[in-house]
Design a protein around this motif. Structure first.
Motif, PDB file in Angstrom:
ATOM      1  N   SER A   1      21.876  61.313  33.780  1.00 43.25           N
ATOM      2  CA  SER A   1      21.156  62.172  32.805  1.00 43.25           C
ATOM      3  C   SER A   1      20.041  62.985  33.557  1.00 43.25           C
TER       4      SER A   1
ATOM      5  N   SER B   1      29.072  72.960  33.214  1.00 50.22           N
ATOM      6  CA  SER B   1      29.074  71.676  34.062  1.00 50.22           C
ATOM      7  C   SER B   1      28.545  71.921  35.511  1.00 50.22           C
TER       8      SER B   1
ATOM      9  N   THR C   1      22.517  65.507  25.941  1.00 47.03           N
ATOM     10  CA  THR C   1      22.426  64.295  26.843  1.00 47.03           C
ATOM     11  C   THR C   1      22.567  63.125  25.942  1.00 47.03           C
TER      12      THR C   1
ATOM     13  N   LEU D   1      20.930  66.484  35.330  1.00 50.48           N
ATOM     14  CA  LEU D   1      21.251  67.823  34.670  1.00 50.48           C
ATOM     15  C   LEU D   1      19.751  68.210  33.829  1.00 50.48           C
TER      16      LEU D   1
ATOM     17  N   ASN E   1      27.205  67.480  31.135  1.00 46.22           N
ATOM     18  CA  ASN E   1      26.989  66.706  32.594  1.00 46.22           C
ATOM     19  C   ASN E   1      28.258  65.881  32.956  1.00 46.22           C
TER      20      ASN E   1
ATOM     21  N   ARG F   1      31.739  65.450  34.881  1.00 49.33           N
ATOM     22  CA  ARG F   1      32.430  65.672  36.128  1.00 49.33           C
ATOM     23  C   ARG F   1      33.689  65.363  36.240  1.00 49.33           C
TER      24      ARG F   1
END
Length: 207
Positions: free
Chosen positions: A42, A164, A36, A45, A138, A140
């Protein structure tokens, strides 16, 4: 290295919820971590994974150049979610880095050295210490060109399975998730290494 047919599994997992993806990935190995930066989304996740495995090692490479809101956000999440946080910092202090390199922009030749010192070296140290087989991240689709080439599952250069769970989610869906779960959003997040939203900070290329 886990022997996973990621093409076949990605097709199956695309129809699953993030929680189902996380449960599936957790079953693969005891050697798992979350990374992270305590960025904008954040908490999504961190909440989703830690609710399934509260002992999982959370790796944060703190550059020392985060703003006040990010440090406040991180303290809030660490305490609220009772995260098993592992913080990695540069071997050089912020004062030394500022004195020798300043805070170079992305077009400055010194930016590569800056990134290596404050982000990449600490991250390699974290991976060497934990030696994960499963890495929750995380990323995307739609964030950067590199991330558009990834999927829910991908392999790092060293064969770590990157997972993910929110890969196909939009900002709107994530906002709804945060609201539903009463989770904070780090709206003012800024990464001096990444600098631009369309750039990578470098971590996703390692492993």
């Amino acid at each position: 290295m886990l022997n996973i047919d990621i093409v076949a599994e990605n097709k199956k997992l695309k129809e699953k919820t993030p929680e189902q993806i996380i449960e599936w990935a957790i079953s693969l190995s005891e050697k798992r971590v979350i990374t992270t930066s305590f960025g904008v989304y954040s908490s999504a996740l961190l909440n989703a994974v830690s609710s399934k495995d509260n002992d999982i090692n959370v790796l944060w490479c703190d550059t020392g150049f985060n703003d006040h809101s990010t440090y406040t956000h991180s303290k809030n999440l660490i305490d609220t979610l009772k995260l098993n946080i592992n913080i990695y910092v540069p071997r050089q202090t912020r004062g030394y880095v500022e004195a020798t390199l300043g805070l170079p922009g992305v077009d400055d030749p010194k930016h590569e050295e800056f990134t290596e010192i404050v982000k990449l070296e600490p991250f390699r140290r974290a991976l060497e210490e934990h030696k994960p087989e499963v890495w929750f991240t995380n990323i995307r689709s739609g964030q950067t060109d590199f991330r558009d080439e990834q999927d829910i599952l991908s392999y790092s250069n060293d064969g770590i399975l990157k997972v993910s769970p929110f890969y196909h989610w939009s900002d709107k869906k994530l906002d709804d998730y945060l609201k539903k779960n009463n989770l904070p959003k780090n709206k003012d997040y800024f990464d001096p290494v990444k600098a631009l939203a369309s750039r990578e900070c470098g971590i996703q290329h390692l492993g």
